[in-house]
Design a protein around this motif. Structure first.
Motif, PDB file in Angstrom:
ATOM      1  N   LEU A  16      41.293  30.726  42.055  1.00 41.11           N
ATOM      2  CA  LEU A  16      41.709  31.924  41.328  1.00 41.11           C
ATOM      3  C   LEU A  16      41.660  31.727  39.821  1.00 41.11           C
ATOM      4  O   LEU A  16      41.824  30.608  39.328  1.00 41.11           O
ATOM      5  N   THR A  19      45.180  34.005  35.217  1.00 44.42           N
ATOM      6  CA  THR A  19      46.163  35.093  35.257  1.00 44.42           C
ATOM      7  C   THR A  19      46.672  35.335  36.672  1.00 44.42           C
ATOM      8  O   THR A  19      47.865  35.567  36.877  1.00 44.42           O
ATOM      9  N   GLN A  20      45.789  35.251  37.654  1.00 42.33           N
ATOM     10  CA  GLN A  20      46.211  35.442  39.037  1.00 42.33           C
ATOM     11  C   GLN A  20      47.047  34.260  39.532  1.00 42.33           C
ATOM     12  O   GLN A  20      48.009  34.447  40.275  1.00 42.33           O
ATOM     13  N   ARG A  21      46.666  33.056  39.128  1.00 37.75           N
ATOM     14  CA  ARG A  21      47.461  31.876  39.516  1.00 37.75           C
ATOM     15  C   ARG A  21      48.879  31.996  38.979  1.00 37.75           C
ATOM     16  O   ARG A  21      49.851  31.736  39.681  1.00 37.75           O
ATOM     17  N   LYS A 100      42.639  38.205  46.714  1.00 40.55           N
ATOM     18  CA  LYS A 100      42.362  37.611  45.409  1.00 40.55           C
ATOM     19  C   LYS A 100      42.062  38.691  44.375  1.00 40.55           C
ATOM     20  O   LYS A 100      42.387  38.552  43.207  1.00 40.55           O
ATOM     21  N   ASP A 101      41.421  39.779  44.812  1.00 42.23           N
ATOM     22  CA  ASP A 101      41.076  40.844  43.889  1.00 42.23           C
ATOM     23  C   ASP A 101      42.281  41.681  43.497  1.00 42.23           C
ATOM     24  O   ASP A 101      42.337  42.238  42.405  1.00 42.23           O
ATOM     25  N   HIS A 102      43.294  41.774  44.352  1.00 45.02           N
ATOM     26  CA  HIS A 102      44.429  42.662  44.114  1.00 45.02           C
ATOM     27  C   HIS A 102      45.669  41.937  43.610  1.00 45.02           C
ATOM     28  O   HIS A 102      46.688  42.572  43.413  1.00 45.02           O
ATOM     29  N   VAL A 103      45.606  40.673  43.419  1.00 42.26           N
ATOM     30  CA  VAL A 103      46.785  39.923  42.948  1.00 42.26           C
ATOM     31  C   VAL A 103      47.006  40.148  41.493  1.00 42.26           C
ATOM     32  O   VAL A 103      46.230  40.335  40.681  1.00 42.26           O
TER      33      VAL A 103
END
Length: 103
Positions: A16, A19-21, A100-103
């Motif tokens: 990821l 920012t997502q992590r 992964k796309d929506h986190v």
């Protein structure tokens, strides 16, 4: 509990972007149990109290400000790996591409 010095070393977050992590780790940190939160808060106190005591004695010896800065510099070096290690078990084991796309 493993200590992770970088979010890239956590297997569930490896693929990821940053920012997502960080968003997932923030959500996982919110799920920590009371004893785990207590442990993190005690570690914070163990680091911050000596720093403020050194600052308190700074008028007598200006070198104490340097020591306080050194103690405060250890704050993220000690606290973040422990926080990442405690939060790891609250992360989803496998994220699908849609997740992964929506986190």
């Amino acid at each position: 509990m493993k200590l992770y010095f970088s979010t890239r070393h956590i297997s569930a977050l490896r693929e990821l972007p940053l920012t997502q992590r960080l968003a997932l780790l923030s959500q996982a940190s919110a799920k920590l149990s009371a004893p785990e939160k207590l442990l993190l808060n005690v570690l914070k106190l163990i680091i911050l109290v000596p720093a403020f005591v050194l600052i308190l004695y700074a008028p007598k010896d200006w070198l104490n400000l340097l020591w306080a800065a050194l103690v405060l510099a250890t704050y993220p070096l000690i606290l973040k790996p422990v926080q990442y290690g405690l939060s790891e078990k609250y992360l989803p084991d496998n994220l699908t591409q849609g997740d992964k796309d929506h986190v």
